[in-house]
Design an enzyme around this catalytic site. Structure first.
Site, PDB file in Angstrom:
ATOM      1  N   ARG A  77       2.870  -8.737   2.155  1.00 30.41           N
ATOM      2  CA  ARG A  77       1.952  -7.626   2.376  1.00 30.41           C
ATOM      3  C   ARG A  77       0.727  -7.869   1.502  1.00 30.41           C
ATOM      4  NH1 ARG A  77       2.071  -1.568   0.142  1.00 30.41           N
ATOM      5  NH2 ARG A  77       0.312  -0.827   1.383  1.00 30.41           N
ATOM      6  N   ARG A  98      -3.338  10.921  -5.358  1.00 29.25           N
ATOM      7  CA  ARG A  98      -4.755  10.667  -5.036  1.00 29.25           C
ATOM      8  C   ARG A  98      -5.373  11.908  -4.407  1.00 29.25           C
ATOM      9  NH1 ARG A  98      -3.638   5.461  -1.574  1.00 29.25           N
ATOM     10  NH2 ARG A  98      -1.921   4.812  -2.890  1.00 29.25           N
ATOM     11  N   GLU A 155       7.944  -0.729   7.720  1.00 35.21           N
ATOM     12  CA  GLU A 155       6.849  -1.684   7.545  1.00 35.21           C
ATOM     13  C   GLU A 155       7.380  -3.096   7.331  1.00 35.21           C
ATOM     14  OE1 GLU A 155       5.304   1.391   4.775  1.00 35.21           O
ATOM     15  OE2 GLU A 155       3.389   0.428   5.177  1.00 35.21           O
ATOM     16  N   ASN A 182       6.440  -7.678  -1.107  1.00 36.41           N
ATOM     17  CA  ASN A 182       5.397  -6.665  -1.290  1.00 36.41           C
ATOM     18  C   ASN A 182       5.172  -6.509  -2.792  1.00 36.41           C
ATOM     19  OD1 ASN A 182       3.810  -4.414  -1.473  1.00 36.41           O
ATOM     20  ND2 ASN A 182       5.096  -3.112  -0.176  1.00 36.41           N
ATOM     21  N   HIS A 190      -2.652   1.035   5.543  1.00 37.14           N
ATOM     22  CA  HIS A 190      -1.392   1.403   6.212  1.00 37.14           C
ATOM     23  C   HIS A 190      -1.341   0.859   7.640  1.00 37.14           C
ATOM     24  CE1 HIS A 190      -0.665   5.235   3.581  1.00 37.14           C
ATOM     25  NE2 HIS A 190       0.012   4.211   3.094  1.00 37.14           N
TER      26      HIS A 190
END
Ligand code: ADP
Length: 401
Positions: free
Chosen positions: A88, A238, A381, A9, A177
């Site tokens: 990813r 964010r 994940e 990732n 996601h």
């Protein structure tokens, strides 16, 4: 010797690697931060034990990958070529609706999405190139954050903009996601012993990034992130949703495009509201100690989340569960409680004790039993990326997962 899967990732501010066994147990996890600085840092956990990793000053992603792989080989976690390498990849645009074995055409298609994810896709590609050099004979698979959401209906993905924005530039809602939301679907299916296509749920992934997805009969039908991961819920740094008129307003105040982008992506959310930190644990402590800005941050976070849970109900014909995951979703009883308190009219109520234990004593269930089921399910994940990578690279092998 059983073969492992390597998961890579390569993010905008960090590099994470994981090695998983044939039955998708975690064998090693490595986190590298502050690349391209004088003081890159790395930490590793191998077979449950911490290991130190030393990186040269100004190491880049490729240097760090090579160093970490050497460490994993020296510790016998990686012995010879891995079975497959899963990457990813943040944005697959409309080109990818599932994990895909990487070849030159796939690299071209990922590169074509660079405009849509300028902070992420180019770095994902650096990781892919570097591991292809390290392991030229191992199949490499791209697992896209956007792929799970390619089932969104057009009424959920179109913005009300002139059609040319979508037709010429691909401006639409994509959602992110996806790997975590797909993992929630799989986990709930296992708990309820139901096939994915018989399950309908709302999945709330609340980490540093936060998003929520309505899954109807096993398919993503609505999600809170959009063209970019900036839309939707309040996140660590964010803003989530703001009035689009804000851009004009801030420009009139003299802010440049770059400073507006930095503000919305890096200085807003929990950090902006609290004025101190994006760490939810610290914000909860500050609120409990009387901080008014910390209280605001939590109140806005929970109310926005509750509003989105309500909005997600519009995509479902039934609901098998509302699922909380991610660092905040898995660990913060107070955030779950305050969020669900807004949702009594919709049939969600929490059991205080089960919630306080993060559902650990009750198979993940934290609801009162008098309405819809609510679960806390830890996300993973990396194991999902590993599973999807194995399935894509070896489609004829019987699945043991
Ligand atoms: P990432 O999206 O970077 O993977 P995580 O899923 O690890 O992030 O989530 C990080 C967030 O989870 C941080 O805001 C952190 O404070 C929060 N968190 C972790 N544990 C707790 C806790 N016990 N209570 C409240 N927040 C927590």
């Amino acid at each position: 010797m059983a073969k492992s899967t390597l998961v890579v990732n390569c993010g905008s501010s960090s590099l994470k690697l994981a090695v998983l066994s044939e039955d998708f147990e975690h064998q090693a996890q490595v986190l590298v931060e502050r690349l391209d600085t004088d003081h890159p840092s790395a930490s590793a956990r191998i077979d449950g034990k911490r290991e130190s990793v030393t990186l040269e000053p100004n190491s880049d992603y490729a240097d760090a990958l090579a160093t970490v792989v050497r460490l994993l080989e020296s510790k016998d976690v990686l012995t010879g070529d891995p079975l497959v390498i899963g990457h990813r990849v943040v944005h697959g645009g409309e080109n990818f609706s599932s994990a895909t074995v990487i070849d030159e055409a796939v690299i071209g298609a990922i590169t074509a999405c660079n405009d849509l994810a300028p902070l992420h896709n180019p770095i994902n590609l650096i990781g892919i190139e570097a591991t292809r050099k390290l392991y030229p004979d191992v199949p490499q698979v791209a697992v896209f954050d956007t792929a799970f959401h390619q089932t969104l209906p057009s009424y959920a993905y179109l913005y009300a903009l002139p059609r040319r924005c979508y037709q010429d530039w691909g401006v639409r809602r994509y959602g992110f996601h996806g790997t975590s939301h797909a993992y929630m679907l799989k986990q709930l299916g296992e708990r309820l012993d139901k096939p994915a296509n018989a399950l309908s749920l709302i999945s709330a992934h609340l980490g540093n990034g936060c998003s929520i997805t309505a899954i109807e009969k096993g398919q993503s039908r609505d999600t809170s992130m959009g063209l970019t991961p900036l839309e939707g819920l309040v996140m660590g740094t964010r803003s989530g949703d703001v009035d689009p008129g804000l851009f004009d307003f801030l420009q009139q105040k003299g802010l440049s495009r770059d400073s507006i982008s930095r503000m919305l992506n890096r200085e807003s959310g929990l950090l902006g509201l609290s004025g101190k930190t994006n760490d939810m644990r610290a914000i909860v402590e500050a609120r409990d100690a009387g901080s008014a800005t910390a209280r605001d941050a939590i109140d806005v976070f929970c109310f926005r989340l509750a509003r989105y849970i309500g909005a997600m109900m519009a995509s479902l014909s039934r609901i098998d569960g509302l699922v909380f995951t991610g660092g905040i979703g898995e660990n913060s009883a107070t955030i779950r409680e305050q969020t669900v308190a807004h949702l009594q009219l919709l049939g969600f109520t929490i059991d205080q004790n089960r919630n306080a234990q993060n559902g650990r004593q009750s198979s993940g269930r934290i609801d009162s039993g008098n309405g819809h089921a609510i679960y806390v399910i830890p996300t993973d994940e990396e194991s999902m990326i590993a599973r999807e990578a194995v399935d894509a690279a070896y489609p004829d092998t019987p699945k043991n997962h």
